[in-house]
Write a protein that holds these residues in place. Sequence first.
Motif, short mmCIF file in Angstrom:
data_model
loop_
_atom_site.label_atom_id
_atom_site.label_comp_id
_atom_site.label_asym_id
_atom_site.label_seq_id
_atom_site.Cartn_x
_atom_site.Cartn_y
_atom_site.Cartn_z
N ALA A 65 0.84 -1.19 0.00
CA ALA A 65 0.00 0.00 0.00
C ALA A 65 0.87 1.24 0.00
O ALA A 65 1.96 1.23 0.55
CB ALA A 65 -0.91 0.00 1.23
N LYS A 66 0.39 2.30 -0.68
CA LYS A 66 1.10 3.57 -0.55
C LYS A 66 0.09 4.70 -0.34
O LYS A 66 -1.04 4.64 -0.81
CB LYS A 66 2.03 3.81 -1.76
N ILE A 67 0.55 5.69 0.43
CA ILE A 67 -0.35 6.79 0.80
C ILE A 67 -0.31 7.87 -0.26
O ILE A 67 0.75 8.24 -0.74
CB ILE A 67 0.07 7.38 2.16
N ASP A 68 -1.48 8.37 -0.62
CA ASP A 68 -1.55 9.52 -1.52
C ASP A 68 -2.20 10.66 -0.74
O ASP A 68 -3.42 10.73 -0.62
CB ASP A 68 -2.39 9.14 -2.75
N PRO A 69 -1.37 11.54 -0.15
CA PRO A 69 -1.94 12.63 0.63
C PRO A 69 -2.53 13.70 -0.28
O PRO A 69 -1.88 14.12 -1.24
CB PRO A 69 -0.75 13.19 1.42
N VAL A 70 -3.76 14.11 -0.03
CA VAL A 70 -4.40 15.13 -0.87
C VAL A 70 -5.02 16.22 0.00
O VAL A 70 -5.27 16.02 1.18
CB VAL A 70 -5.50 14.53 -1.78
N GLU A 71 -5.26 17.36 -0.63
CA GLU A 71 -5.96 18.45 0.05
C GLU A 71 -7.41 18.05 0.29
O GLU A 71 -7.97 17.25 -0.45
CB GLU A 71 -5.98 19.66 -0.90
N TRP A 72 -8.03 18.67 1.27
CA TRP A 72 -9.42 18.34 1.61
C TRP A 72 -10.36 18.53 0.41
O TRP A 72 -11.18 17.66 0.10
CB TRP A 72 -9.87 19.19 2.80
N GLY A 73 -10.20 19.65 -0.28
CA GLY A 73 -11.06 19.93 -1.43
C GLY A 73 -10.93 18.86 -2.51
O GLY A 73 -11.90 18.45 -3.14
N VAL A 74 -9.71 18.41 -2.70
CA VAL A 74 -9.45 17.37 -3.69
C VAL A 74 -10.08 16.05 -3.24
O VAL A 74 -10.65 15.31 -4.03
CB VAL A 74 -7.93 17.20 -3.92
#
Lengths: 317, 517
Positions: free
Chosen positions: B390-399
Amino acid sequence: MKTLLKKTASLLLTLLLTSFLVFLAFELIDGDPARTMLGDQATEQRVQALQAELGLDKPFFTRYIGWLGGFVTGDFGVSFSYRQPVWEILAPKLGPTAVTGALAFLLITVCGLPLGLFSAHWKHPAVLAVRTFFEQLIMAVPPFVLGIGLSWGFGVVLHAFTPGDFPALSEDPLGAVRYLFFAALALAVPRIAMTARMLRMSVSGELGRDYVRASMARGATRRQALTRHVLKNALPATVAFLAQTMAELVGSGVIVEQVFGVPGVGRLLVASIGNRDYPVVCTVIVMLAFFVLVSGALADAVNLMIDPGRRGGKSHA
Amino acid sequence: MQRKFTAIVLALCVLLLTLTACGSKGNNGTNDGTDANGAAARRSANELAVGIAQDLDESLDPHYAVAAGTREVMFNVFEGLLKPDPDGNLIPAVAKAVDVENDGTTVRITLRENVKFHNGAAVTLRDVLYSLDRNRDETGGEALIPALTAIETAETTGENELTLTLSEANPEFLSYLTFAIIPADYTEQATAPVGTGPYKFISRKALDNIVLERFDDYWGEKAHIQKVTYKIIENAEGLLLGLQSGALDLVNHLTVTQAASVKSEDFEIREGTMNLVQALYLNNAVKPFDDLRVRQALCYGVDRQKLLDLAFDGHGTLLGSSMYPAFTKYFDASLTDTYSYDPAKAKSLLAEAGYPDGFEMTVTVPSNYQPHMDTAEVLVDQLGKIGVKAKIDPVEWGVWVDDVYTERKFMSTVIGVDASSMTARAMLERFVSDYGKNFINYNDPDYDRLFAEAQKTFDDGKQVALYKQMEKNLAQNAASVYIQDLADMVAVRKGLTGLTFYPVYVLDVAALSWSGQ
């Protein structure tokens, strides 16, 4: 006069381009303002209704021209998030940011320039090693860590101010300025080191030149040579650097504003980008761009004052 | 040149000196107003400073505001006909009584007398009808509160009485009568809200503060504290500094680590729950999560207790389905242990499903929520042990809202799901296959059937049983990897009493008081 006209025209054009690019960026990045605002509970109909209310259903150019028309007539629009006129939200943020920036700039010039000039004389290897060590250390500390350190030291331990309790600039100006002084310190410290280093390097560069030796051969002391001739030649690069710093101060204060809880422009900008609140973002960015361009122009003017012979950018000697 | 330069430097030095001198003089002069004495001053003035990490950056109109953070603050400003109490019951507020008759198809509302709005006007039936109509109006598409469209007629049946006739009975109907009562035809709600609550709204400064003041004409028991200032400090370290410096008296939603760092002689740490279901939500429509065995393998492959120990210092409540314990009526504790940690079983399930060597997956996480990021990191590590990369994809809240929640373009995500109203429906309807917000694309005919049946059941006991069956269905089908209800750590200045936890996301300021005041 012609130059002034030309400069003004290029400034306006740059601002126009900036605003267009910001608008375009919002068109391209993910995240619809209405959807971001309504969050995960919203139904499609509500999103569409809000989009219509905010005018987001109109085509890109119509929106841009509409915004631009408002902007040039002094109507900055209404914030999507706060439902208040942008100016009403932005105006109270200008004071704290301007004061912090000005204090930081003052600290940088007052401490950075003399430090740079005097440390250029230092020769002893041990002194140089210590100097390099501290310079690198100070420049490497992230503003975030420095901010927390200063808040902790001066705020919690020494009680010189109360972190998290910023008094409104209009109600308690002295208290507010005192509070902002520490935020300015956090901003200034790394840049003092950078400015000192910058000036020292250009001074050292100049010191080895023929005209310095010639001047000293004519009987001037090293110190006289330094202040009479070298500084004049070493300063323009530093002034340009300071102008750049001045521009940076306004933009990069975000972290410091957040740590110190200062209600400034930086925080507003970051929050508004997150909210996709582009009436606010565009206004702030165009304002910042204006400031950056003006500080650049100011640096040119100062350099011209220092050395009128430099007109056209030719170097002296 | 030399002289000029020296003069400039000297002038600047003098300026700086004056400034610092000024500063230190001010410091000595007004020491009462700074440091921990600031807290003492607030206490003697009967005021309170609360630190919040999220600004109320939206419309303050209670019917349009959506953020949990906004509702948390405005709970003190607005009231519905009914309102929740700390135990999760509905108690009369603007209504004196609400009676359900005719097998649940008639709701008779008696208005409380002498309820006033913050602008001084008395609350009338007209205001109630206005507020009701605003929430059930369907002309602009879906109603703000879709459940209120079950009302066929709303008629004034007495001087202080309103009678609602429903198209069908629903035991949960009353929970929707908590919508805020606002003055009819008042147009400034978005920026200058007016309600009936124990506190009235005074001002909002964007990314700075929100000020509330006690409403002295409140119909019920009046609040104790005179003035409450919510200070917006987005940065967790900034909040902690604010507590230590004396600028703040109360901060909630701290993480376990943050709370541990404030423990001092000045503060008490209280632990509640966030009232949400944190899970590794899986997109049931994409490969390989369309396979029950794969989803179950992930459930077996995650050591939730260890996750809590590692990322949350052991705080938090383990969950096994989409319901949290504060909903005492609907919570089924036995589901928590549906899957015990068993990596061997996880691997064999994966092999059975055709993934003996595991597979690669992406975990999309809104990066502004540190607890979800921390959880995702531990998950990635644990899943690695059963061969799932697994890998994490950190995104902005709006995204996140756009891509994951709206477009459903994701594989998995770590998020906390909460209830918009105090109903089981709010937690469980979102997994009905054709529901618009079923972001994990859960699709189980049994589940849909149970939900439809629950909506038609008027008997409360039977309805609860149906909802519990739905929870069991989610657990057994491993709809997602259910993890926990996060611990909600609150730092409270000593001397401040009355902090109460609710099953919904609110901070009841009216219950707080300074001892000795």
